[in-house]
Design an enzyme around this catalytic site. Structure first.
Site, short mmCIF file in Angstrom:
data_model
loop_
_atom_site.label_atom_id
_atom_site.label_comp_id
_atom_site.label_asym_id
_atom_site.label_seq_id
_atom_site.Cartn_x
_atom_site.Cartn_y
_atom_site.Cartn_z
N SER A 76 -7.93 3.07 8.75
CA SER A 76 -8.52 2.93 7.41
C SER A 76 -7.65 2.01 6.54
CB SER A 76 -8.62 4.34 6.78
OG SER A 76 -8.84 4.27 5.41
N HIS A 110 0.85 -1.20 0.00
CA HIS A 110 0.00 0.00 0.00
C HIS A 110 0.88 1.24 0.00
CE1 HIS A 110 -3.78 2.15 0.82
NE2 HIS A 110 -3.03 2.97 1.55
N LYS A 128 -8.53 -2.28 5.65
CA LYS A 128 -8.66 -2.79 4.27
C LYS A 128 -7.66 -3.92 4.02
CE LYS A 128 -8.39 1.34 2.57
NZ LYS A 128 -8.75 2.75 2.49
N ARG A 149 -15.19 11.62 5.67
CA ARG A 149 -13.96 12.35 6.03
C ARG A 149 -13.51 13.23 4.88
NH1 ARG A 149 -9.99 7.85 6.99
NH2 ARG A 149 -8.50 9.52 7.27
N ASP A 188 -15.24 1.36 6.43
CA ASP A 188 -14.17 2.29 6.04
C ASP A 188 -14.61 3.11 4.84
OD1 ASP A 188 -11.44 3.41 5.81
OD2 ASP A 188 -11.51 2.32 3.91
N1 URA Z 1 -5.57 6.09 2.40
C1 URA Z 1 -6.49 5.31 3.01
O1 URA Z 1 -6.70 4.17 2.61
N2 URA Z 1 -7.17 5.81 4.05
C2 URA Z 1 -6.96 7.04 4.54
O2 URA Z 1 -7.59 7.42 5.51
C3 URA Z 1 -6.02 7.85 3.89
C4 URA Z 1 -5.33 7.34 2.82
#
Ligand code: URA
Length: 435
Positions: free
Chosen positions: A184, A83, A188, A169, A162
């Protein structure tokens, strides 16, 4: 029963919320029982007051438990995930997935569309004719078993809380919070069934983390969450003050990745970071293959073609040469050395040309792009090309647009000192019993 207002007030006063409260808030909001205005107030209180590690873990767990966890147990081997917190010109996922898959490391890589300045990984892939990013769970498992990898959108059934919270957000100024970002990301990754995760936290003008201390706090919070779930994790903090690579746009970034996988010489920072992240990921998966050799052998390029074909795309893209130079050439009005190429200004320019979207659901222009001929440290003569801008909307290719590219460059008399791309690194040295 405690009401949401009491929880908002408690957080406003800086008091920690219990696991039960966090679970009730997440399920209440996801099911529609808690309205946006109360959730927004609570999120703002979290941004201002923060959360303890325990609260952040409870939030992560509540978001994971809001949906399914992808079952990859039928895929043999360590399931790896990667990520990036997002940066300008960051196309590493597109190269890393086929390199790892060619080394036998399975990856069900779930990515997103971009929102704001530049496109996301899925926008880049969708610039390939026919490429399908929406796969069902059984298609994901079957493709990872047969081809070794897929790159697709995250199914609605994984961490739905999320998705709902992030959308709120995004429009309430509550993105920039370490516990909210860490929970967050990790919710995931855990929902996607990963065993090990490589995380690239970007810091600088082109990233939402503007300073290194905040990036370190995010890295350490993510490490804490990963360890609590028994996942191996390695976090790199990398510079995003200047774009990564020379191509910024959607289709053009696919072209730069193809060049890298073809073994051609590409931007050294892009190549170096790609190899570092691949090496780390291979190590987490218990492999000692050399990613550079996998590229040299042609196996990664071939794997990229297989992934594209499996997802309905036109794999002739793996035979393209270079990033293409169509567009409007911009020349320098000064001579000297490039001191700075401001990532944020380049991203804003690419978005103006059509490469980014303002609202989810907007379309992006696959060919809108900025191609940098000069990067930090390069010498430049007056009248020499510094870059090329491109858009499907030719009316945008004006002298003002050219000036915007010039404005992103700082050119001075002295060669600048070399800067580091990798600013810090954290890796798990121990993994606790999985939850
Ligand atoms: N990337 C994400 O997956 N979540 C966030 O809150 C910010 C960046």
């Amino acid at each position: 029963m405690t009401r949401i207002v009491d929880w908002i007030e408690a957080k406003r006063e800086g008091k920690p919320l219990t696991d039960e409260a966090i679970r009730a808030i997440v399920s209440g909001f996801t099911s529609g029982g808690i309205p946006d205005y109360q959730m927004s107030a609570l999120l703002m209180a979290v941004v201002i007051r923060g959360m303890t590690m325990e609260e952040t873990l409870a939030l992560t767990t509540a978001m994971v438990e809001s949906g399914e966890v992808l079952d990859l147990s039928s895929v043999p081997g360590v399931k790896l995930d990667k990520h990036s917190t997002g940066g300008v010109g960051d196309k590493i996922t597109l190269a890393l997935v086929p390199i790892l898959a060619a080394a036998g490391v399975p990856m069900a890589k779930m990515s997103g569309h971009g929102l704001g300045l530049t496109g996301g990984t899925l926008d880049k892939l969708e610039s390939i004719g026919g490429f399908r990013t929406e796969l069902t769970t059984s298609e994901i498992v079957s493709q990872v078993r047969s081809v070794g990898a897929c790159i697709c959108s995250q199914s609605d059934s994984l961490a739905p809380a999320d998705r709902a919270i992030y959308a709120l957000r995004d429009v309430t100024g509550t993105v920039a919070s370490v516990p909210l970002i860490a929970s967050s990301i990790l919710s995931k990754k855990i929902a996607c069934g990963a065993d090990a995760i490589v995380l690239d936290v970007k810091v600088g003008s082109g990233a939402f983390m503007k300073d290194i201390d905040q990036a370190r706090e995010l890295a350490q919070t993510c490490m804490f969450l990963a360890e609590a779930y028994g996942k191996r994790m390695s976090v790199f903090i990398t510079d995003m003050d200047q774009p990564l690579g020379r191509a910024i746009g959607n289709w053009i970034e696919v072209g730069e990745v193809v060049s890298l996988l073809q073994g051609k010489s590409v931007d050294s920072r892009l190549y170096g970071l790609t190899m570092t992240l691949c090496q780390e990921a291979l190590g987490l998966a218990g492999k000692c293959d050399d990613p550079a050799k996998i590229v040299e052998s042609g196996a990664a390029l071939e794997k990229f073609g297989e992934i594209i074909e499996a997802q309905g795309g036109d794999s002739r893209v793996t035979r393209i040469r270079g990033t293409g130079r169509a567009g409007c050439t911009v020349t320098s009005t000064a001579a000297g050395y490039v001191q700075r190429v401001d990532a944020r200004k380049i991203a804003e320019l690419a978005a103006y040309l059509g490469a980014g979207r303002q609202h989810m659901g907007d379309s992006v222009d696959p060919i809108a792009s900025v191609l940098l001929d000069k990067v930090v440290g390069d010498g430049v003569a007056e009248g020499e090309t510094i870059g090329v801008v491109h858009s499907s909307r030719f009316e945008l290719l004006t002298p003002e647009t050219e000036e915007r590219l010039r404005d992103a460059f700082t050119i001075g008399p002295d060669k600048p000192a070399e800067t580091h791309l990798i600013l810090d690194h954290f890796a798990s040295d121990r993994v606790k019993t999985p939850r």
